[in-house]
Design a protein around this motif. Structure first.
Motif, PDB file in Angstrom:
ATOM      1  N   PHE A  90       0.810  -1.218   0.000  1.00  0.00           N
ATOM      2  CA  PHE A  90       0.000   0.000   0.000  1.00  0.00           C
ATOM      3  C   PHE A  90       0.842   1.267   0.000  1.00  0.00           C
ATOM      4  O   PHE A  90       0.534   2.228  -0.700  1.00  0.00           O
ATOM      5  N   ASP A  91       1.900   1.319   0.790  1.00  0.00           N
ATOM      6  CA  ASP A  91       2.720   2.519   0.916  1.00  0.00           C
ATOM      7  C   ASP A  91       3.801   2.646  -0.150  1.00  0.00           C
ATOM      8  O   ASP A  91       4.487   3.670  -0.211  1.00  0.00           O
ATOM      9  N   GLU A  92       3.954   1.644  -0.986  1.00  0.00           N
ATOM     10  CA  GLU A  92       5.004   1.697  -2.001  1.00  0.00           C
ATOM     11  C   GLU A  92       4.567   2.559  -3.189  1.00  0.00           C
ATOM     12  O   GLU A  92       3.410   2.557  -3.577  1.00  0.00           O
ATOM     13  N   THR A  93       5.535   3.298  -3.744  1.00  0.00           N
ATOM     14  CA  THR A  93       5.261   4.103  -4.926  1.00  0.00           C
ATOM     15  C   THR A  93       5.208   3.189  -6.145  1.00  0.00           C
ATOM     16  O   THR A  93       6.121   2.400  -6.374  1.00  0.00           O
ATOM     17  N   PRO A  94       4.138   3.285  -6.946  1.00  0.00           N
ATOM     18  CA  PRO A  94       4.026   2.434  -8.127  1.00  0.00           C
ATOM     19  C   PRO A  94       5.173   2.684  -9.103  1.00  0.00           C
ATOM     20  O   PRO A  94       5.632   3.819  -9.271  1.00  0.00           O
ATOM     21  N   GLN A  95       5.613   1.633  -9.753  1.00  0.00           N
ATOM     22  CA  GLN A  95       6.710   1.724 -10.710  1.00  0.00           C
ATOM     23  C   GLN A  95       6.330   2.688 -11.834  1.00  0.00           C
ATOM     24  O   GLN A  95       5.247   2.607 -12.398  1.00  0.00           O
ATOM     25  N   GLY A  96       7.217   3.630 -12.159  1.00  0.00           N
ATOM     26  CA  GLY A  96       6.987   4.591 -13.212  1.00  0.00           C
ATOM     27  C   GLY A  96       6.247   5.853 -12.771  1.00  0.00           C
ATOM     28  O   GLY A  96       6.140   6.810 -13.505  1.00  0.00           O
ATOM     29  N   PHE A  97       5.774   5.862 -11.558  1.00  0.00           N
ATOM     30  CA  PHE A  97       5.009   7.015 -11.078  1.00  0.00           C
ATOM     31  C   PHE A  97       5.874   8.270 -10.941  1.00  0.00           C
ATOM     32  O   PHE A  97       5.446   9.360 -11.284  1.00  0.00           O
ATOM     33  N   GLU A  98       7.089   8.095 -10.437  1.00  0.00           N
ATOM     34  CA  GLU A  98       7.980   9.233 -10.262  1.00  0.00           C
ATOM     35  C   GLU A  98       8.305   9.873 -11.616  1.00  0.00           C
ATOM     36  O   GLU A  98       8.372  11.103 -11.709  1.00  0.00           O
TER      37      GLU A  98
END
Length: 75
Positions: free
Chosen positions: A63-71
């Protein structure tokens, strides 16, 4: 469900409210056509109860992880 004309509703509003609070459904009509209904507003909220939803809510481990490619998307 009872349908009542506007004049009668104005004259008996207090008693109509009491009837609705006891569970009756009242419709108010103008010239014989229904225009509004009297409804009881939901019950008042009580005190919060900690743990009331325990076991009913699931949170994914990531839940707390940033989705891949979001940054990259946010640049």
């Amino acid at each position: 469900m009872e349908t009542i004309n506007i004049h009668k509703a104005k004259t008996n509003l207090s008693s109509l409210i009491e009837r609705v609070l006891k569970g009756e459904k009242i419709v108010i009509a103008r010239n014989g056509k229904p225009v509004v209904s009297l409804n009881k507003i939901g019950k008042e909220k009580g005190d919060r109860v900690p743990g009331k939803l325990k076991g009913k809510i699931w949170v994914a481990p990531d839940f707390d992880e940033t989705p891949q490619g979001f940054e990259e998307y946010m640049k």
